[in-house]
Design a protein around this motif. Sequence first.
Motif, PDB file in Angstrom:
ATOM      1  N   TYR A 137       0.833  -1.208   0.000  1.00 11.05           N
ATOM      2  CA  TYR A 137       0.000   0.000   0.000  1.00 11.05           C
ATOM      3  C   TYR A 137       0.868   1.259   0.000  1.00 11.05           C
ATOM      4  O   TYR A 137       0.671   2.173  -0.823  1.00 11.05           O
ATOM      5  N   LEU A 138       1.825   1.310   0.908  1.00 14.67           N
ATOM      6  CA  LEU A 138       2.702   2.485   0.983  1.00 14.67           C
ATOM      7  C   LEU A 138       3.577   2.603  -0.263  1.00 14.67           C
ATOM      8  O   LEU A 138       3.853   3.716  -0.739  1.00 14.67           O
ATOM      9  N   TYR A 139       4.021   1.470  -0.807  1.00 12.41           N
ATOM     10  CA  TYR A 139       4.893   1.495  -1.986  1.00 12.41           C
ATOM     11  C   TYR A 139       4.127   2.015  -3.197  1.00 12.41           C
ATOM     12  O   TYR A 139       4.675   2.760  -4.017  1.00 12.41           O
ATOM     13  N   THR A 140       2.859   1.628  -3.326  1.00  8.45           N
ATOM     14  CA  THR A 140       2.053   2.124  -4.447  1.00  8.45           C
ATOM     15  C   THR A 140       1.859   3.636  -4.350  1.00  8.45           C
ATOM     16  O   THR A 140       1.978   4.359  -5.349  1.00  8.45           O
ATOM     17  N   ILE A 141       1.571   4.128  -3.141  1.00  4.61           N
ATOM     18  CA  ILE A 141       1.422   5.575  -2.954  1.00  4.61           C
ATOM     19  C   ILE A 141       2.742   6.287  -3.256  1.00  4.61           C
ATOM     20  O   ILE A 141       2.768   7.353  -3.888  1.00  4.61           O
ATOM     21  N   ALA A 142       3.867   5.687  -2.826  1.00  6.13           N
ATOM     22  CA  ALA A 142       5.171   6.299  -3.066  1.00  6.13           C
ATOM     23  C   ALA A 142       5.482   6.361  -4.567  1.00  6.13           C
ATOM     24  O   ALA A 142       6.069   7.341  -5.043  1.00  6.13           O
ATOM     25  N   LEU A 143       5.088   5.327  -5.321  1.00  2.04           N
ATOM     26  CA  LEU A 143       5.325   5.346  -6.770  1.00  2.04           C
ATOM     27  C   LEU A 143       4.487   6.421  -7.445  1.00  2.04           C
ATOM     28  O   LEU A 143       4.970   7.109  -8.358  1.00  2.04           O
ATOM     29  N   PHE A 144       3.240   6.594  -7.003  1.00  2.00           N
ATOM     30  CA  PHE A 144       2.425   7.686  -7.535  1.00  2.00           C
ATOM     31  C   PHE A 144       3.068   9.036  -7.222  1.00  2.00           C
ATOM     32  O   PHE A 144       3.099   9.936  -8.071  1.00  2.00           O
ATOM     33  N   PHE A 145       3.568   9.169  -6.016  1.00  2.68           N
ATOM     34  CA  PHE A 145       4.237  10.404  -5.610  1.00  2.68           C
ATOM     35  C   PHE A 145       5.502  10.630  -6.442  1.00  2.68           C
ATOM     36  O   PHE A 145       5.823  11.761  -6.813  1.00  2.68           O
ATOM     37  N   LEU A 146       6.206   9.525  -6.742  1.00  5.62           N
ATOM     38  CA  LEU A 146       7.407   9.620  -7.571  1.00  5.62           C
ATOM     39  C   LEU A 146       7.070  10.140  -8.962  1.00  5.62           C
ATOM     40  O   LEU A 146       7.801  10.960  -9.536  1.00  5.62           O
ATOM     41  N   LEU A 147       5.963   9.677  -9.516  1.00  9.56           N
ATOM     42  CA  LEU A 147       5.553  10.140 -10.846  1.00  9.56           C
ATOM     43  C   LEU A 147       5.097  11.594 -10.814  1.00  9.56           C
ATOM     44  O   LEU A 147       5.351  12.354 -11.758  1.00  9.56           O
ATOM     45  N   VAL A 148       4.429  11.993  -9.728  1.00  6.85           N
ATOM     46  CA  VAL A 148       3.920  13.361  -9.637  1.00  6.85           C
ATOM     47  C   VAL A 148       5.063  14.368  -9.602  1.00  6.85           C
ATOM     48  O   VAL A 148       4.999  15.425 -10.243  1.00  6.85           O
ATOM     49  N   VAL A 149       6.127  14.042  -8.864  1.00  6.94           N
ATOM     50  CA  VAL A 149       7.256  14.981  -8.733  1.00  6.94           C
ATOM     51  C   VAL A 149       8.312  14.760  -9.814  1.00  6.94           C
ATOM     52  O   VAL A 149       9.418  15.297  -9.715  1.00  6.94           O
ATOM     53  N   ASN A 150       7.967  13.969 -10.849  1.00  7.96           N
ATOM     54  CA  ASN A 150       8.877  13.705 -11.969  1.00  7.96           C
ATOM     55  C   ASN A 150      10.175  13.040 -11.520  1.00  7.96           C
ATOM     56  O   ASN A 150      11.256  13.309 -12.062  1.00  7.96           O
ATOM     57  N   GLY A 151      10.059  12.168 -10.529  1.00  5.18           N
ATOM     58  CA  GLY A 151      11.243  11.448 -10.080  1.00  5.18           C
ATOM     59  C   GLY A 151      11.765  10.471 -11.116  1.00  5.18           C
ATOM     60  O   GLY A 151      12.966  10.196 -11.155  1.00  5.18           O
ATOM     61  N   HIS A 152      10.877   9.945 -11.994  1.00  6.60           N
ATOM     62  CA  HIS A 152      11.343   9.039 -13.051  1.00  6.60           C
ATOM     63  C   HIS A 152      12.220   9.766 -14.051  1.00  6.60           C
ATOM     64  O   HIS A 152      13.141   9.181 -14.631  1.00  6.60           O
ATOM     65  N   HIS A 153      11.963  11.061 -14.250  1.00  4.19           N
ATOM     66  CA  HIS A 153      12.855  11.850 -15.109  1.00  4.19           C
ATOM     67  C   HIS A 153      14.232  12.009 -14.469  1.00  4.19           C
ATOM     68  O   HIS A 153      15.261  11.972 -15.168  1.00  4.19           O
ATOM     69  N   LEU A 154      14.252  12.175 -13.159  1.00  6.32           N
ATOM     70  CA  LEU A 154      15.532  12.324 -12.466  1.00  6.32           C
ATOM     71  C   LEU A 154      16.343  11.028 -12.520  1.00  6.32           C
ATOM     72  O   LEU A 154      17.576  11.065 -12.600  1.00  6.32           O
ATOM     73  N   MET A 155      15.657   9.875 -12.493  1.00  7.33           N
ATOM     74  CA  MET A 155      16.372   8.604 -12.605  1.00  7.33           C
ATOM     75  C   MET A 155      16.973   8.436 -14.002  1.00  7.33           C
ATOM     76  O   MET A 155      18.082   7.918 -14.157  1.00  7.33           O
ATOM     77  N   ILE A 156      16.240   8.879 -15.023  1.00  5.16           N
ATOM     78  CA  ILE A 156      16.793   8.841 -16.380  1.00  5.16           C
ATOM     79  C   ILE A 156      17.960   9.815 -16.498  1.00  5.16           C
ATOM     80  O   ILE A 156      18.965   9.527 -17.163  1.00  5.16           O
ATOM     81  N   ASP A 157      17.849  10.959 -15.836  1.00 10.95           N
ATOM     82  CA  ASP A 157      18.988  11.884 -15.789  1.00 10.95           C
ATOM     83  C   ASP A 157      20.193  11.227 -15.139  1.00 10.95           C
ATOM     84  O   ASP A 157      21.340  11.488 -15.522  1.00 10.95           O
ATOM     85  N   GLY A 158      19.938  10.370 -14.136  1.00 11.10           N
ATOM     86  CA  GLY A 158      21.045   9.690 -13.467  1.00 11.10           C
ATOM     87  C   GLY A 158      21.829   8.805 -14.409  1.00 11.10           C
ATOM     88  O   GLY A 158      23.071   8.813 -14.398  1.00 11.10           O
ATOM     89  N   ILE A 159      21.148   8.048 -15.256  1.00 15.49           N
ATOM     90  CA  ILE A 159      21.869   7.197 -16.208  1.00 15.49           C
ATOM     91  C   ILE A 159      22.523   8.036 -17.292  1.00 15.49           C
ATOM     92  O   ILE A 159      23.579   7.675 -17.829  1.00 15.49           O
ATOM     93  N   TYR A 160      21.941   9.195 -17.615  1.00 10.95           N
ATOM     94  CA  TYR A 160      22.556  10.061 -18.626  1.00 10.95           C
ATOM     95  C   TYR A 160      23.849  10.675 -18.098  1.00 10.95           C
ATOM     96  O   TYR A 160      24.886  10.660 -18.781  1.00 10.95           O
ATOM     97  N   TYR A 161      23.805  11.207 -16.894  1.00 11.45           N
ATOM     98  CA  TYR A 161      24.993  11.853 -16.336  1.00 11.45           C
ATOM     99  C   TYR A 161      26.019  10.843 -15.816  1.00 11.45           C
ATOM    100  O   TYR A 161      27.096  11.251 -15.381  1.00 11.45           O
ATOM    101  N   SER A 162      25.690   9.562 -15.863  1.00 12.27           N
ATOM    102  CA  SER A 162      26.682   8.561 -15.448  1.00 12.27           C
ATOM    103  C   SER A 162      27.893   8.555 -16.369  1.00 12.27           C
ATOM    104  O   SER A 162      28.986   8.147 -15.964  1.00 12.27           O
ATOM    105  N   TYR A 163      27.722   9.025 -17.596  1.00  9.06           N
ATOM    106  CA  TYR A 163      28.845   9.046 -18.536  1.00  9.06           C
ATOM    107  C   TYR A 163      29.856  10.133 -18.184  1.00  9.06           C
ATOM    108  O   TYR A 163      30.977  10.112 -18.682  1.00  9.06           O
ATOM    109  N   GLN A 164      29.457  11.087 -17.339  1.00  5.64           N
ATOM    110  CA  GLN A 164      30.425  12.070 -16.869  1.00  5.64           C
ATOM    111  C   GLN A 164      31.338  11.496 -15.793  1.00  5.64           C
ATOM    112  O   GLN A 164      32.446  11.987 -15.594  1.00  5.64           O
TER     113      GLN A 164
END
Length: 258
Positions: A122-149
Amino acid sequence: MLDLLSEFPTFLLVFVRVTSFFLMMPLFSYKSIPTTHKIGFGFFLAWIMFYTIDAPVLEINGAYFLLIIKEALVGIMIGFIAYLILAAIQIAGGFIDFQMGFAIANVIDPQTGAQSPLMGQYLYTIALFFLLVVNGHHLMIDGIYYSYQFISLDQAWIPFGKESMIEYILKAFSSMFMIALQMSLPVVGSLFLVDVALGIVARTVPQLNVFVVGLPVKIGVSFIVLILVMSVMMVVVSQLFETMLTTMRGLMTLIGGS
């Protein structure tokens, strides 16, 4: 045509890191997303990254296959450390379930196929919705992009035997349990006081069957406390996302040797 053939080895390394990152990363690694979609998304994301990073020209030889293995390990380790931090939410739910009496009933998480505690899911599902609302999935993609630095494509190895790297992973592992304890402490602490009160009642009123009364009382109290502290939990979850991104960056720095 010759330019495409000369660029293919480098593009393949980028593609391997991105797709292996999707194998472990939260939200993108779930079974509900078809494998063809993951590969296609990884291909186009790798194609975009290939033309935006400073990619060296590589040749296919014996060392190139070692670079492929290294890129797969880099993507898996970065995705795993992100999943490890977010697993604190499910562990906190497991602590709460144990005190509520829900530990005897687990549910199958349709995203991962593993058993998960009721409150943890229950808490994990709410946290995933919260992650999508604050664009946290974009930040994770940024993490793999900036890993090349931090980790270049032509780096030949990962310093697994480095003491600071092992210590860093152990600290991330311990911080996961610490965050889980902080999230579950309001409910667990309240249920501990309920247990103490029920123990006093059992001693003073022996005619009352505490085992019959105790379970619904604990469930009711836990839901009331959850409703009261849910906003505070979301603040902890937002800090958890920040911790996840910071941990990913620190691990990439250690792998890159900088």
